[in-house]
Every structure is written in structure tokens, then in C-alpha cells.
Design a protein around this motif. Structure first.
Motif, mmCIF file in Angstrom:
data_model
loop_
_atom_site.group_PDB
_atom_site.id
_atom_site.type_symbol
_atom_site.label_atom_id
_atom_site.label_comp_id
_atom_site.label_asym_id
_atom_site.label_seq_id
_atom_site.Cartn_x
_atom_site.Cartn_y
_atom_site.Cartn_z
ATOM 1 N N GLY A 22 0.830 -1.208 0.000
ATOM 2 C CA GLY A 22 0.000 0.000 0.000
ATOM 3 C C GLY A 22 0.861 1.252 0.000
ATOM 4 N N PHE A 23 0.288 2.328 -0.521
ATOM 5 C CA PHE A 23 0.987 3.615 -0.553
ATOM 6 C C PHE A 23 0.696 4.383 0.726
ATOM 7 N N THR A 24 1.663 5.124 1.214
ATOM 8 C CA THR A 24 1.436 5.978 2.382
ATOM 9 C C THR A 24 1.635 7.449 2.029
ATOM 10 N N GLU A 25 2.353 7.690 0.953
ATOM 11 C CA GLU A 25 2.514 9.054 0.457
ATOM 12 C C GLU A 25 2.673 8.948 -1.052
ATOM 13 N N GLU A 26 2.487 10.079 -1.721
ATOM 14 C CA GLU A 26 2.572 10.081 -3.183
ATOM 15 C C GLU A 26 1.712 8.981 -3.803
ATOM 16 N N PHE A 27 0.412 9.095 -3.594
ATOM 17 C CA PHE A 27 -0.531 8.130 -4.175
ATOM 18 C C PHE A 27 -0.640 8.374 -5.684
ATOM 19 N N PRO A 28 -0.633 7.313 -6.490
ATOM 20 C CA PRO A 28 -0.799 7.526 -7.932
ATOM 21 C C PRO A 28 -2.115 8.258 -8.208
ATOM 22 N N VAL A 29 -2.059 9.197 -9.122
ATOM 23 C CA VAL A 29 -3.255 9.971 -9.473
ATOM 24 C C VAL A 29 -3.707 9.549 -10.861
ATOM 25 N N LEU A 30 -5.002 9.241 -10.993
ATOM 26 C CA LEU A 30 -5.546 8.787 -12.261
ATOM 27 C C LEU A 30 -6.520 9.833 -12.798
ATOM 28 N N THR A 31 -6.662 9.847 -14.119
ATOM 29 C CA THR A 31 -7.642 10.737 -14.743
ATOM 30 C C THR A 31 -8.733 9.868 -15.359
ATOM 31 N N LEU A 32 -9.958 10.121 -14.964
ATOM 32 C CA LEU A 32 -11.076 9.340 -15.502
ATOM 33 C C LEU A 32 -11.381 9.805 -16.922
ATOM 34 N N ASP A 33 -11.255 8.879 -17.893
ATOM 35 C CA ASP A 33 -11.458 9.235 -19.296
ATOM 36 C C ASP A 33 -12.809 8.794 -19.835
ATOM 37 N N ASP A 34 -13.343 7.684 -19.299
ATOM 38 C CA ASP A 34 -14.558 7.142 -19.914
ATOM 39 C C ASP A 34 -15.296 6.236 -18.933
ATOM 40 N N ILE A 35 -16.614 6.212 -19.073
ATOM 41 C CA ILE A 35 -17.476 5.311 -18.289
ATOM 42 C C ILE A 35 -18.399 4.606 -19.273
ATOM 43 N N GLU A 36 -18.512 3.279 -19.125
ATOM 44 C CA GLU A 36 -19.392 2.534 -20.038
ATOM 45 C C GLU A 36 -20.144 1.481 -19.235
ATOM 46 N N GLN A 37 -21.459 1.405 -19.446
ATOM 47 C CA GLN A 37 -22.238 0.365 -18.765
ATOM 48 C C GLN A 37 -22.189 -0.923 -19.584
ATOM 49 N N LEU A 38 -21.833 -2.033 -18.936
ATOM 50 C CA LEU A 38 -21.731 -3.338 -19.616
ATOM 51 C C LEU A 38 -22.272 -4.402 -18.681
ATOM 52 N N ASP A 39 -22.915 -5.423 -19.226
ATOM 53 C CA ASP A 39 -23.484 -6.475 -18.378
ATOM 54 C C ASP A 39 -24.246 -5.813 -17.220
ATOM 55 N N ASP A 40 -23.989 -6.269 -16.002
ATOM 56 C CA ASP A 40 -24.675 -5.633 -14.859
ATOM 57 C C ASP A 40 -23.722 -4.712 -14.104
ATOM 58 N N GLY A 41 -22.759 -4.166 -14.815
ATOM 59 C CA GLY A 41 -21.772 -3.322 -14.141
ATOM 60 C C GLY A 41 -21.340 -2.167 -15.010
ATOM 61 N N VAL A 42 -20.180 -1.636 -14.682
ATOM 62 C CA VAL A 42 -19.699 -0.455 -15.369
ATOM 63 C C VAL A 42 -18.190 -0.577 -15.568
ATOM 64 N N VAL A 43 -17.719 -0.108 -16.731
ATOM 65 C CA VAL A 43 -16.275 -0.089 -16.988
ATOM 66 C C VAL A 43 -15.777 1.339 -16.790
ATOM 67 N N LEU A 44 -14.764 1.492 -15.973
ATOM 68 C CA LEU A 44 -14.143 2.799 -15.744
ATOM 69 C C LEU A 44 -12.781 2.772 -16.422
#
Ligand SMILES: NC(=O)c1ccc[n+]([C@@H]2O[C@H](COP(=O)([O-])OP(=O)(O)OC[C@H]3O[C@@H](n4cnc5c(N)ncnc54)[C@H](O)[C@@H]3O)[C@@H](O)[C@H]2O)c1
Ligand SMILES: Nc1nc(=O)c(N)c(NC[C@H](O)[C@H](O)[C@H](O)COP(=O)(O)O)[nH]1
Length: 221
Positions: free
Chosen positions: A193-215
Motif C-alpha cells: 500500500g501507498f502511504t505518500e505520493e498516491f498515484p493519481v488517475l484521470t477518468l477518461d470514460d465510463i461505459e455500462q456493460l453487463d450488470d456493471g460499469v467499466v471505468l
């Protein structure tokens, strides 16, 4: 090298139950999407924990036309890769069959005898790291073998290490609609686990598939 991570997790972030048994979180549409990500890659890597738990094959469904389109100009399956510091991959693992090249990244901790046995069983053994597989060095060696795009399929230990080493360019995660629970169940990113400098992500897309969602995310450099 461009590195994409893909996994499927429950709504509470687990990749499997605490028993680590094969468990379908994805539905058929998501498994088709996974196949297309594999098809776009030159190599697909998992940790040996996943090999031991699931005995995955990591090949393509070549009857899928969209998969065929992704492979345009590149015959066969992407290479299969296992991060396996102590060479625990069973000699009869499905990834050692002859349907694709399989690289085993191992550390200096492995004996010559074990390496020879795995090579005889069909693996290309690459030694990177003293006690544990050095993923960055492993990726450099895979690049030398012509792998330009690598898909990381899990599990949680390997995904954490890849983020920790700053190797990940993209993440896509299918979030299913079940709750798995369990403090010992593998999650998307385990390790220390990270305790400092957590990776930062940018959300580019959301798609609903089956009974869930793809991020879909890109990872900040
Ligand atoms: N839902 C999903 O998308 C998905 C995907 C893959 C695996 N899984 C599940 O995840 C579980 C396995 O995950 P896990 O986290 O136990 O194992 P893992 O597949 O991440 O493998 C971890 C092992 O790989 C080896 N390893 C070698 N070098 C390493 C490095 N540099 N960094 C990290 N590990 C390294 C170590 O022996 C370590 O114990 C199984 O239950 C499997 O079913 C689920
Ligand atoms: N995307 C995804 N959704 C899931 O619900 C699930 N359980 C996995 N798990 C990943 C793990 O690595 C599996 O073992 C391989 O997906 C099996 O791959 P094969 O079909 O044998 O090629 N992956």
C-alpha cells in the motif's frame, strides 16, 4: 513500452473471494472486452498467484470478429508472461502449452534445475531481480523481445507493484454488482500500500456493460 492494466472487481473492490477461487465478476460482454484488450496487446502478464489460483490460458477467442480486427497484421496470440520470483508455475500449467510464447520472469532465487524444467515444459525463462522479479527490468527485457504494448491482467499484488514502479499508462476496471467482502480477499491493488505520493488517475470514460460499469483511466506521469 505502453502498459495497460485491466481487471474486474466487485462493488467493494475485490478481485476474488478470500478463498481465491476462480470467480466470474465479469459477464459475457466484459469478457469480450477483455479479449479485445488482449488482442491489442503484444503480451499479457499475470502474477504467479493468478496462475496458481486460476490456471489461466491467456489466449484469444479467435472466432470473435472484433478480436480478429484487433490482431490485423499480427498473427497468433499475444505472448503470455508470468511474474514468478521463485518459479512456482506448475509444470502442467495451461499457460505453458504451445499456443503462444510464454515468458517466465524469475529472480536469482530460482535454481538452474527448476529453470531447466520450466524451459523443457515450454517456457522462455528470463532472470530479472535478486530476491523478487524486478518488473521494470522485466519490461525492458520484454521490449527487447518486441513487446511494445503489455496488458497486466492481475492479480492485486502484481497490479500494486506495477503502479509502485510507475510503469502503468492506463487502467480499465470493470465494477460488477456483487459484494464479496473479506479482509483477506484480493483487491485491485494489494502489496504494502501507498502511504505518500498516491498515484493519481484521470477518468477518461465510463461505459455500462453487463450488470456493471467499466471505468477507464489514464495515469498521470
Ligand atoms: N478479477 C480479476 O480481474 C482478477 C484478475 C487476476 C487475478 N484475479 C484473482 O486474484 C488472485 C491472485 O492475485 P494475487 O494478488 O494473490 O496474486 P498475483 O497474481 O498478483 O501474483 C502475485 C505473486 O506474483 C509474484 N511476483 C513476482 N514478482 C512480483 C512483483 N514484482 N510484484 C508482485 N508480485 C510478484 C509473487 O510470488 C507474488 O506472490 C486470484 O484469486 C485470482 O483469481 C482476479
Ligand atoms: N476480467 C476478468 N473478469 C473476471 O471476472 C475474472 N475473474 C478475471 N480473472 C482474470 C484471471 O486471470 C482469469 O484467470 C483469466 O481471465 C482467465 O483467462 P482464460 O480464460 O483462462 O484465458 N478477469
Amino acid at each position: 513500452m505502453h502498459v495497460v492494466v485491466n481487471a474486474a472487481m466487485s462493488v467493494d473492490g475485490k478481485l476474488a473471494s478470500h478463498r481465491r477461487e476462480q470467480l466470474a465478476i465479469s459477464g459475457p460482454e466484459d469478457f469480450d472486452r477483455v479479449d479485445r484488450i488482449r488482442a491489442a496487446a503484444d503480451g499479457v502478464i499475470v502474477g504467479v498467484g493468478t496462475v496458481v489460483a486460476d490456471d489461466p490460458h491467456l489466449t484469444l477467442d479467435v472466432t470473435d470478429r472484433r478480436v480478429q480486427r484487433q490482431r490485423h497484421g499480427r498473427p497468433g496470440n499475444p505472448a503470455r508472461v508470468v511474474a514468478d520470483s521463485t518459479a512456482r508455475t506448475p509444470l502442467d500449467a495451461r499457460i505453458l502449452d504451445d499456443e503462444a510464447t510464454t515468458y517466465l520472469l524469475v529472480s536469482e532465487q530460482t535454481s538452474e534445475e527448476r529453470r531447466t524444467k520450466l524451459a523443457d515444459a515450454g517456457a522462455e525463462v528470463i532472470v530479472v531481480g535478486d530476491d523478487r522479479v524486478d518488473l521494470a527490468a522485466g519490461i525492458d527485457r520484454l521490449a527487447d523481445e518486441g513487446i511494445e504494448r503489455l496488458m497486466i491482467e492481475g492479480g492485486g499484488e502484481l497490479i500494486f507493484s506495477a503502479f509502485d514502479a510507475g510503469l502503468v499508462d492506463e487502467l480499465s476496471v470493470f465494477v460488477g454488482s456483487q459484494l464479496i467482502g473479506g479482509r483477506d480477499a484480493p483487491t485491485l491493488a494489494d502489496g504494502d500500500g501507498f502511504t505518500e505520493e498516491f498515484p493519481v488517475l484521470t477518468l477518461d470514460d465510463i461505459e455500462q456493460l453487463d450488470d456493471g460499469v467499466v471505468l477507464k483511466y489514464t495515469v498521470e506521469a
